[in-house]
Design a protein around this motif. Structure first.
Motif, mmCIF file in Angstrom:
data_model
loop_
_atom_site.group_PDB
_atom_site.id
_atom_site.type_symbol
_atom_site.label_atom_id
_atom_site.label_comp_id
_atom_site.label_asym_id
_atom_site.label_seq_id
_atom_site.Cartn_x
_atom_site.Cartn_y
_atom_site.Cartn_z
ATOM 1 N N ASP A 1 0.835 -1.193 0.000
ATOM 2 C CA ASP A 1 0.000 0.000 0.000
ATOM 3 C C ASP A 1 0.875 1.250 0.000
ATOM 4 O OD1 ASP A 1 0.947 0.183 2.590
ATOM 5 O OD2 ASP A 1 -0.896 -0.560 3.505
ATOM 6 N N ARG A 2 0.250 2.404 0.070
ATOM 7 C CA ARG A 2 1.007 3.655 -0.039
ATOM 8 C C ARG A 2 2.016 3.793 1.095
ATOM 9 N NH1 ARG A 2 -2.964 6.884 0.096
ATOM 10 N NH2 ARG A 2 -3.282 7.097 -2.147
ATOM 11 N N TYR A 3 1.624 3.414 2.293
ATOM 12 C CA TYR A 3 2.537 3.529 3.428
ATOM 13 C C TYR A 3 3.731 2.595 3.270
ATOM 14 C CZ TYR A 3 4.062 4.031 8.281
ATOM 15 O OH TYR A 3 4.800 4.292 9.414
ATOM 16 N N ASP A 4 3.522 1.396 2.720
ATOM 17 C CA ASP A 4 4.637 0.474 2.482
ATOM 18 C C ASP A 4 5.630 1.061 1.489
ATOM 19 O OD1 ASP A 4 3.419 -1.320 4.178
ATOM 20 O OD2 ASP A 4 2.438 -2.450 2.580
ATOM 21 N N HIS B 1 6.494 -4.121 -10.398
ATOM 22 C CA HIS B 1 5.504 -4.380 -9.362
ATOM 23 C C HIS B 1 5.978 -5.551 -8.507
ATOM 24 C CE1 HIS B 1 2.628 -1.677 -11.267
ATOM 25 N NE2 HIS B 1 2.950 -2.228 -12.420
ATOM 26 N N ILE B 2 5.637 -5.521 -7.241
ATOM 27 C CA ILE B 2 5.999 -6.605 -6.337
ATOM 28 C C ILE B 2 4.742 -7.051 -5.590
ATOM 29 C CG2 ILE B 2 8.396 -5.906 -6.024
ATOM 30 C CD1 ILE B 2 7.627 -4.562 -3.430
ATOM 31 N N ARG B 3 4.712 -8.317 -5.222
ATOM 32 C CA ARG B 3 3.620 -8.831 -4.394
ATOM 33 C C ARG B 3 4.096 -8.891 -2.951
ATOM 34 N NH1 ARG B 3 4.026 -14.266 -3.143
ATOM 35 N NH2 ARG B 3 5.705 -15.425 -4.171
ATOM 36 N N SER B 4 3.189 -8.704 -2.039
ATOM 37 C CA SER B 4 3.600 -8.596 -0.641
ATOM 38 C C SER B 4 2.503 -9.108 0.273
ATOM 39 C CB SER B 4 3.922 -7.137 -0.291
ATOM 40 O OG SER B 4 2.744 -6.355 -0.321
ATOM 41 N N CYS B 5 2.894 -9.378 1.517
ATOM 42 C CA CYS B 5 1.957 -9.707 2.584
ATOM 43 C C CYS B 5 1.647 -8.428 3.367
ATOM 44 C CB CYS B 5 2.541 -10.751 3.528
ATOM 45 S SG CYS B 5 2.810 -12.381 2.787
ATOM 46 N N LYS B 6 0.444 -8.340 3.852
ATOM 47 C CA LYS B 6 0.038 -7.155 4.598
ATOM 48 C C LYS B 6 0.638 -7.188 5.998
ATOM 49 C CE LYS B 6 -4.052 -4.574 6.073
ATOM 50 N NZ LYS B 6 -3.529 -3.321 5.496
ATOM 51 N N VAL B 7 1.165 -6.060 6.420
ATOM 52 C CA VAL B 7 1.690 -5.934 7.774
ATOM 53 C C VAL B 7 0.520 -5.706 8.720
ATOM 54 C CG1 VAL B 7 3.242 -4.665 9.291
ATOM 55 C CG2 VAL B 7 3.828 -4.958 6.880
ATOM 56 N N LYS B 8 0.371 -6.597 9.696
ATOM 57 C CA LYS B 8 -0.747 -6.511 10.626
ATOM 58 C C LYS B 8 -0.347 -5.935 11.979
ATOM 59 C CE LYS B 8 -3.090 -10.466 8.506
ATOM 60 N NZ LYS B 8 -3.655 -11.832 8.725
ATOM 61 N N LEU C 1 9.080 -6.800 2.525
ATOM 62 C CA LEU C 1 9.528 -5.514 3.061
ATOM 63 C C LEU C 1 10.795 -5.636 3.904
ATOM 64 C CD1 LEU C 1 6.105 -3.964 4.134
ATOM 65 C CD2 LEU C 1 7.312 -3.740 1.965
ATOM 66 N N TYR C 2 11.046 -6.816 4.448
ATOM 67 C CA TYR C 2 12.218 -7.001 5.294
ATOM 68 C C TYR C 2 13.468 -7.287 4.465
ATOM 69 C CZ TYR C 2 14.961 -8.646 9.304
ATOM 70 O OH TYR C 2 15.929 -8.805 10.267
ATOM 71 N N THR C 3 13.409 -8.255 3.575
ATOM 72 C CA THR C 3 14.602 -8.679 2.842
ATOM 73 C C THR C 3 14.907 -7.801 1.629
ATOM 74 O OG1 THR C 3 13.222 -10.251 1.611
ATOM 75 C CG2 THR C 3 14.386 -11.081 3.553
ATOM 76 N N ILE C 4 13.910 -7.140 1.088
ATOM 77 C CA ILE C 4 14.160 -6.345 -0.121
ATOM 78 C C ILE C 4 15.103 -5.184 0.189
ATOM 79 C CG2 ILE C 4 12.244 -4.714 0.127
ATOM 80 C CD1 ILE C 4 11.732 -5.029 -2.868
#
Length: 425
Positions: free
Chosen positions: A168-171, A230-237, A267-270
């Motif tokens: 999302d935008r914040y990511d 574009h990248i696919r990601s998991c949502k940070v909860k 978001l961690y390893t990239i």
């Protein structure tokens, strides 16, 4: 369960299907549910339904004193999840429309949903899950509880699901902040070590910008999906998603089940991948450039900005590894505070006390506009621009710190304070 234990398994061959009895009407929270234990399995039933539950054959009835049920919607499209004696019963209901008059008028069709029952031990820990081994129609086969593969995270039922969302935008703002850190540090040390006699600072600034830009693009291209920006990601909860290594369960307090995986993929390893590309490109391009154009510096000074990078890249890597989750939630405020402090320090060191002093050198205007961009970035990161009509006016506050400094600088001049103190004022 209160001293009641299931009977031994019967000799009848178990069936592959079972019936989860879920009445369409009159099955409120107070409806009595009973467990039916048959040959090799158990099911959940309701009074008034004559359809046998379980894996066929004769069975005995055991009242469930503890259970957790999640039923489907009114159309019969849903499922039931129950826990009994540490076992997880998953009933994936198929769509079967039934009458709305209840089980008394429509018999079994009015109160039953065909379901596939899978009895498995519950996964312990916050991030342990079962991988999907195979899918046969609407029936999934799961593996043992353990760590989810890269690019997957557990869902609410402790099943490893592939991350198919987008940042999302914040990511993206967080990734932009982590990408800016090495660039800003490059520019700072280039300016620090270039000296007033050197005319190579501008070219080094441009080279550093080129290195970081290419590294960012290459990082996106090598991330999944490959060859796409574009990248696919998991949502940070929550914050713990960044530190799954701290939540490995120990069922017997001796053996640890290791379920550490990247729940916030990627978001961690990239960030580590980006830093690696930045370092490689710097080592390939910067020494050649500095050796050619840094004629105004001594041999011992021309490579100091590169040496500085060899120090701050490991520091940034450790910072991301240890404090990545904290940075994710705090970076907008870090940007605002640091940009305000550095702007005040720079204007004070450059003896900027009026608007005229800003216009004397173009370099001062470049530094001022750069800090304004950082102010705007921090404000956007905090507001996320969810409501444009409310958030966009906040950008008018960007020049406020610089204007406040220029308007109050003459009142805080140290020489003036000392002179007034000497005169007894």
């Amino acid at each position: 369960m209160g001293g009641e234990a299931p009977p031994p398994a019967y000799d009848h061959a178990p069936m592959q299907r079972a019936v989860a009895l879920t009445p369409r009407a009159g099955s409120g929270s107070g409806t009595q549910r009973k467990w039916l234990v048959g040959a090799g399995g158990l099911g959940v039933g309701l009074p008034g339904c004559s359809v046998p539950v379980g894996w066929g054959g004769p069975g005995r009835e055991y009242r469930a004193r503890r259970y957790r049920a999640v039923s489907g919607d009114g159309d019969g499209d849903g499922g039931v999840v129950s826990v009994w004696s540490g076992l997880r019963v998953v009933l994936g209901a198929s769509r079967l429309r039934a009458g709305r008059a209840g089980p008394e008028r429509h018999g079994n069709a009015g109160c039953a949903l065909l379901a596939a029952v899978d009895i498995q031990t519950a996964c312990l820990g916050l991030y342990c899950g079962r991988t999907v081994l195979s899918v046969n129609g609407s029936v999934e086969t799961y593996g043992e509880c353990g760590v989810c593969p890269r690019g997957q995270r557990t869902d609410d039922n402790k099943i490893c699901r592939e991350c198919m969302g987008s940042p999302d935008r914040y990511d993206w703002l967080y990734l932009g902040f982590m990408a800016m850190l090495p660039l800003v540090l490059h520019w700072f040390f280039i300016e620090w070590y270039s000296g007033k006699k050197s005319s190579s600072a501008l070219l080094q600034h441009i080279t550093a910008l080129f290195e970081c830009s290419v590294a960012a693009i290459v990082t996106l291209l090598v991330s999944d999906p490959v060859s796409s920006l574009h990248i696919r990601s998991c949502k940070v909860k929550k914050l713990s998603d960044w530190y799954t290594m701290l939540y490995n369960p120990s069922p017997d307090y001796v053996t640890t089940v290791h379920c550490t995986h990247e729940a916030v993929y990627p978001l961690y390893t990239i960030v580590f991948i980006y830093y690696a590309f930045c370092l490689v490109l710097m080592m390939l391009l910067r020494p050649l450039l500095v050796n050619k154009i840094s004629c105004g510096l001594g041999k011992s000074d021309r490579f100091k900005s590169i040496y500085a990078a060899l120090y701050f890249f490991p520091i940034l890597t450790v910072l991301q590894a240890v404090g990545g989750g904290l940075l994710y939630y705090a970076f907008p405020y870090i940007i605002l505070v640091l940009s305000l402090v550095t702007l005040a320090v720079y204007m004070s060191a450059s003896e900027v006390e009026s608007f005229k002093d800003l216009l004397v050198r173009k370099k001062r205007l470049v530094v001022l506009f750069s800090h304004w961009l950082l102010h705007a970035y921090g404000i956007i990161s905090i507001s996320k621009l969810d409501k444009l009509e409310q958030d966009l006016p906040l950008l008018a506050l960007v020049p406020a710190p610089a204007l406040f400094y220029l308007l109050t600088a003459k009142y805080t001049e140290p020489s003036r304070i000392l002179s007034e103190g000497g005169n007894g004022h």
